[in-house]
Design a protein around this motif. Sequence first.
Motif, PDB file in Angstrom:
ATOM      1  N   THR A  74       0.836  -1.200   0.000  1.00  0.00           N
ATOM      2  CA  THR A  74       0.000   0.000   0.000  1.00  0.00           C
ATOM      3  C   THR A  74       0.874   1.254   0.000  1.00  0.00           C
ATOM      4  OG1 THR A  74      -1.730  -1.171   1.215  1.00  0.00           O
ATOM      5  CG2 THR A  74      -1.823   1.232   1.243  1.00  0.00           C
ATOM      6  N   TYR A  75       1.889   1.271   0.861  1.00  0.00           N
ATOM      7  CA  TYR A  75       2.804   2.414   0.896  1.00  0.00           C
ATOM      8  C   TYR A  75       3.476   2.599  -0.455  1.00  0.00           C
ATOM      9  CZ  TYR A  75       2.430   2.331   6.034  1.00  0.00           C
ATOM     10  OH  TYR A  75       1.984   2.367   7.324  1.00  0.00           O
ATOM     11  N   GLN A  76       3.915   1.493  -1.040  1.00  0.00           N
ATOM     12  CA  GLN A  76       4.607   1.551  -2.328  1.00  0.00           C
ATOM     13  C   GLN A  76       3.706   2.167  -3.398  1.00  0.00           C
ATOM     14  OE1 GLN A  76       6.048  -2.284  -3.537  1.00  0.00           O
ATOM     15  NE2 GLN A  76       7.551  -1.405  -4.937  1.00  0.00           N
ATOM     16  N   LYS A  77       2.440   1.775  -3.404  1.00  0.00           N
ATOM     17  CA  LYS A  77       1.498   2.312  -4.399  1.00  0.00           C
ATOM     18  C   LYS A  77       1.221   3.793  -4.164  1.00  0.00           C
ATOM     19  CE  LYS A  77      -0.698  -1.976  -5.710  1.00  0.00           C
ATOM     20  NZ  LYS A  77      -1.931  -2.722  -5.889  1.00  0.00           N
ATOM     21  N   LEU A  78       1.084   4.185  -2.906  1.00  0.00           N
ATOM     22  CA  LEU A  78       0.858   5.597  -2.604  1.00  0.00           C
ATOM     23  C   LEU A  78       2.077   6.444  -2.974  1.00  0.00           C
ATOM     24  CD1 LEU A  78      -0.984   5.310   0.836  1.00  0.00           C
ATOM     25  CD2 LEU A  78      -1.940   6.189  -1.317  1.00  0.00           C
ATOM     26  N   ILE A  79       3.255   5.944  -2.664  1.00  0.00           N
ATOM     27  CA  ILE A  79       4.493   6.650  -3.016  1.00  0.00           C
ATOM     28  C   ILE A  79       4.601   6.803  -4.530  1.00  0.00           C
ATOM     29  CG2 ILE A  79       7.023   6.513  -2.992  1.00  0.00           C
ATOM     30  CD1 ILE A  79       6.626   4.961  -0.246  1.00  0.00           C
TER      31      ILE A  79
END
Length: 150
Positions: free
Chosen positions: A6-11
Motif C-alpha cells: 500500500t505504501y509503495q502504491k501511494l508513493i
Amino acid sequence: MSKTTTYQKLIYAIGLVLSVLFIYTATSKLVQLDTFQSQLERMPYLSPYATWLTWTVPFTELVIAGLLLIEKHRTLAIYASLFLLGFFTIYITAVLQFSDSIPCSCGGVLSMLGWQDHILFNLTFMALAFCAILLIRKQNKLKLLDQDTT
C-alpha cells in the motif's frame, strides 16, 4: 494487500503526480522560452542569472520528473521535489514582501494563479512530497522488521 505494498502504491502515485506537475511546468517554459527568459529578467534578484536559469530550471524539472518515474531514484527525486517547490515558495514569499509587482514565470495555466493561490498550490504539492517521505520511512521500517523476523 500488505502495508508495504500500500505504501509503495501511494508513493508511486505521489511521484506520478509530482512528475506530471514538473513535466507540465518545464514544457510550458520551454514552449515559451523567450517569454520565460523575459520574465526572469524582470524578477528581483534573479535578473543577472536569467539566461542561465532559462535553461536550468526546466532542465532540472525534467530531470526530477524522470527520476520520480524510476523506483530506484524515486526517494531522491521526492526530496528534490520538496526542495525545489520549497525554494520557489520561499522566493515568491520573500519577493512579495519587498516588491510591489513581480511577473510570474511559471508558464501555462499556473501563470494565471494569483500569488496567494500560487503559494497555496506549491504548499499543497510540498505536503504531498512530505507525505511521500513519511510513507517511505514507514515502508523502510516495515522492511527492516520483516528482515529481522526472517
